[in-house]
Design a protein around this motif. Sequence first.
Motif, PDB file in Angstrom:
ATOM      1  N   ALA A  58      84.842 -42.640  23.637  1.00 26.08           N
ATOM      2  CA  ALA A  58      86.040 -43.473  23.739  1.00 26.08           C
ATOM      3  C   ALA A  58      86.310 -44.235  22.454  1.00 26.08           C
ATOM      4  O   ALA A  58      87.453 -44.555  22.131  1.00 26.08           O
ATOM      5  N   ALA A  59      85.245 -44.492  21.676  1.00 27.22           N
ATOM      6  CA  ALA A  59      85.402 -45.189  20.400  1.00 27.22           C
ATOM      7  C   ALA A  59      85.933 -44.268  19.302  1.00 27.22           C
ATOM      8  O   ALA A  59      86.235 -44.738  18.213  1.00 27.22           O
ATOM      9  N   GLY A  60      86.005 -42.958  19.593  1.00 31.56           N
ATOM     10  CA  GLY A  60      86.618 -42.030  18.645  1.00 31.56           C
ATOM     11  C   GLY A  60      85.654 -41.209  17.828  1.00 31.56           C
ATOM     12  O   GLY A  60      86.072 -40.581  16.842  1.00 31.56           O
ATOM     13  N   LEU A  61      84.373 -41.158  18.172  1.00 31.65           N
ATOM     14  CA  LEU A  61      83.419 -40.371  17.413  1.00 31.65           C
ATOM     15  C   LEU A  61      83.612 -38.885  17.684  1.00 31.65           C
ATOM     16  O   LEU A  61      84.044 -38.486  18.769  1.00 31.65           O
ATOM     17  N   ALA A  62      83.286 -38.066  16.693  1.00 31.75           N
ATOM     18  CA  ALA A  62      83.417 -36.619  16.825  1.00 31.75           C
ATOM     19  C   ALA A  62      82.380 -36.080  17.805  1.00 31.75           C
ATOM     20  O   ALA A  62      81.326 -36.684  18.033  1.00 31.75           O
ATOM     21  N   ALA A  63      82.671 -34.884  18.358  1.00 31.59           N
ATOM     22  CA  ALA A  63      81.772 -34.284  19.351  1.00 31.59           C
ATOM     23  C   ALA A  63      80.397 -34.006  18.761  1.00 31.59           C
ATOM     24  O   ALA A  63      79.373 -34.206  19.422  1.00 31.59           O
ATOM     25  N   THR A  64      80.358 -33.533  17.518  1.00 31.50           N
ATOM     26  CA  THR A  64      79.062 -33.258  16.888  1.00 31.50           C
ATOM     27  C   THR A  64      78.267 -34.539  16.683  1.00 31.50           C
ATOM     28  O   THR A  64      77.041 -34.548  16.791  1.00 31.50           O
TER      29      THR A  64
END
Length: 328
Positions: A58-64
């Motif tokens: 939710a904070a916007g971090l990438a999936a990797t």
Amino acid sequence: MQPRAGGDADGPVVEPELEPGLADVVTLQRRQSAALTDGDEESFFLDTVAEYQWARDAAGLAATTLDRLVKPVIEICQHYELVPWRLTPRQVDRYFAGPGKRGRSTVRQKMNQIDHYFAFLEQRYAGEIARRFGAAVESPIDPFNRPKHRGDFGLRVPPSQRAAREFFARWRNSLEDARKPVIARRDYVMGKLTYISGVRAAELCGVCIGDVHWESGQWGRFLVNGKGARGSGPRQREAYLFPEGRDLLWWYIEEVRGEFSDDPEDPRAPLFPSERLPPAVAALNVPTPGIAVTPSTFRKALKTAGQRHLTGPVTHLHPHLLRHVVSA
């Protein structure tokens, strides 16, 4: 997450399927669909791991990035067969000094990720864990084993603008006497474009011929897969050529690029290819895109060129320094 078909009343109950993409941990739906006892610490731990990933998603971090966040936590907990709030600083010390010992940067990254997970755990679940399991949530990364960045790469002091101009002039004058002129010219153009356009080594190595847009802007631009901010993942952006970069890249395309063994007409071909094709590809004897030169090869070439042609107090050169050259 849908549970598999369970057995009859006397048969074994089959565990629900794990949701892919969450590092093989169960999600919060398990808490709603299964009655957990107060002593089921492991299930509670897996739920907190899943929620931590959801929060960072939710904070916007990438999936990797999300996948890497919890791996060190699961790794050390599996080693000791403990839930994280049962870990002690001494156990963390023993693990990373023994079976979990890796390079300094890797250990530092893992311990920081463990510490960040505990910050989440303390903020959201410290009271519930104390009430249900009688354990205090406290990070095992304490002031004594907490990693501190001590400059593994040394001071990054860039050369002056004057020293950089003289360096590239000497480097270009040496190209004709190089043992492999085509490779030397490729490395020179890459180094000069890094200086002119401010791109990173990995970004430059990933540029394809079709990514160069001569008509864009006043002097042309090229697309790179840039480094995303705050773990958001790679983002495509435009890098500027400027007058000097346009002339240099045009000379490279016209005079140098066709000397490599791959197909320079293919827009998918790397702008800066490796010296040779893989044997399996070369055996086909058909026009095909080559493989791009690796960032480590480019860094090595730039370091060698700096030792030979750079004068002044700065003699060790790497791509990142060229992005920080200041006016003399």
